[in-house]
Design a protein around this motif. Structure first.
Motif, PDB file in Angstrom:
ATOM      1  N   ALA A 140     -92.690  17.720  -7.419  1.00  0.00           N
ATOM      2  CA  ALA A 140     -92.103  16.593  -8.134  1.00  0.00           C
ATOM      3  C   ALA A 140     -93.049  16.279  -9.285  1.00  0.00           C
ATOM      4  CB  ALA A 140     -92.228  15.115  -7.109  1.00  0.00           C
ATOM      5  N   VAL A 141     -94.288  16.466  -9.229  1.00  0.00           N
ATOM      6  CA  VAL A 141     -95.075  16.296 -10.293  1.00  0.00           C
ATOM      7  C   VAL A 141     -94.670  17.043 -11.412  1.00  0.00           C
ATOM      8  CG1 VAL A 141     -97.368  16.964 -11.228  1.00  0.00           C
ATOM      9  CG2 VAL A 141     -97.124  15.426  -9.063  1.00  0.00           C
ATOM     10  N   ARG A 142     -94.507  18.468 -11.189  1.00  0.00           N
ATOM     11  CA  ARG A 142     -94.177  19.424 -12.442  1.00  0.00           C
ATOM     12  C   ARG A 142     -92.875  18.933 -13.120  1.00  0.00           C
ATOM     13  NH1 ARG A 142     -96.582  23.131  -8.272  1.00  0.00           N
ATOM     14  NH2 ARG A 142     -98.492  23.756  -9.002  1.00  0.00           N
ATOM     15  N   ALA A 143     -91.860  18.635 -11.903  1.00  0.00           N
ATOM     16  CA  ALA A 143     -90.474  18.189 -12.618  1.00  0.00           C
ATOM     17  C   ALA A 143     -90.449  17.003 -13.386  1.00  0.00           C
ATOM     18  CB  ALA A 143     -89.573  18.086 -11.246  1.00  0.00           C
ATOM     19  N   VAL A 144     -91.170  15.742 -12.738  1.00  0.00           N
ATOM     20  CA  VAL A 144     -90.934  14.561 -13.308  1.00  0.00           C
ATOM     21  C   VAL A 144     -91.921  14.487 -14.599  1.00  0.00           C
ATOM     22  CG1 VAL A 144     -91.384  11.975 -12.930  1.00  0.00           C
ATOM     23  CG2 VAL A 144     -90.415  13.468 -11.122  1.00  0.00           C
TER      24      VAL A 144
END
Length: 254
Positions: free
Chosen positions: A76-80
């Motif tokens: 989620a960190v990488r995506a958001v």
């Protein structure tokens, strides 16, 4: 003779990301950066808290938006963060502690503290730095470390592991990223009066011991850190990288 001019600490037109920005040090960092012109994206896990924090900054005349994110969730960190960037400034502030004697620390304690304070901090910084590099942007990454990244402390073995790790990460990142014009520094606060630390000071013996070690004789406030954040983010710190700015009232002077 031409007088030198003080480099500007204004951040107009720059985009900043602040992790753990719903309260305490993170909220103060976000407010400080917005006050000097940055557009600030605030991240925290609690939707109501982070939304209210961003609204407060906008109400005060700043530019702010909110993202709800658990930074221990690395996909989620990488995506958001990847979708929200690129940013020129990161304040990497998420952190926690579970004070325990070394002999009493459990695997769950160790994992909870290291997952947030070190693992998540590492990969948040990597994600932001990758965005800077891909966009060809110079920038400033600021890790919120601790005075406990420079000394030891009772009942804080795991916390010290993580904060000493952040100090090593700061130096090594600064070497890797300097060719890209990305500066990396840390801020090491003493005990700051925040919702996280306030319960500790209900123990009068602990409070007295802390105040004895802080040479200026008082707990820190979040306002004590705001100038340090703005300085390291700004052109005034253009030659500052790979170092620690310790805001500890003299704790580590001995």
């Amino acid at each position: 003779m031409t007088l030198p001019r003080l480099p500007s600490m204004r951040l107009d037109g720059r985009r900043a990301l602040v992790i753990g920005a719903g309260r305490g040090i993170g909220l103060a960092a976000a407010a400080a950066l917005a006050e000097v012109g940055a557009h600030v994206t605030l991240i925290a896990r609690t939707a109501d808290e982070i939304t209210a924090a961003a609204q407060q900054i906008r109400d005060a005349g700043g530019q702010a938006s909110a993202l709800v994110l658990d930074v221990t969730d690395l996909p989620a960190v990488r995506a958001v963060i990847g979708a929200a960037g690129p940013f020129e400034i990161l304040v990497n502030n998420a952190g926690t502690n579970r004070p325990r004697s070394f002999l009493a620390v459990t695997e769950d304690d160790y994992d909870a503290i290291t997952d947030l304070n070190l693992r998540a901090a590492y990969f948040v910084a990597q994600t932001v730095a990758r965005g800077m590099a891909a966009a060809g942007k110079a920038g400033s990454i600021i890790h919120i470390s601790s005075q406990m990244g420079h000394v030891g402390g009772s009942d804080r073995t795991v916390y010290c592991v993580t904060k000493h790790g952040i100090e090593g990460l700061t130096k090594a990142m600064a070497i890797d990223l300097a060719p890209l014009g990305i500066r990396v520094n840390s801020i090491g606060p003493t005990f700051i009066d925040t919702p996280l630390t306030r319960p500790f000071f209900e123990n009068q013996t602990f409070r007295d011991d802390v105040l004895c070690r802080i040479k200026l004789g008082r707990l820190g406030t979040v306002e004590d850190l705001m100038g340090a954040v703005v300085f390291l983010a700004s052109d005034a710190a253009a030659l500052v990288t790979g170092t620690a700015l310790v805001v500890d009232g003299g704790w580590t002077a001995e």
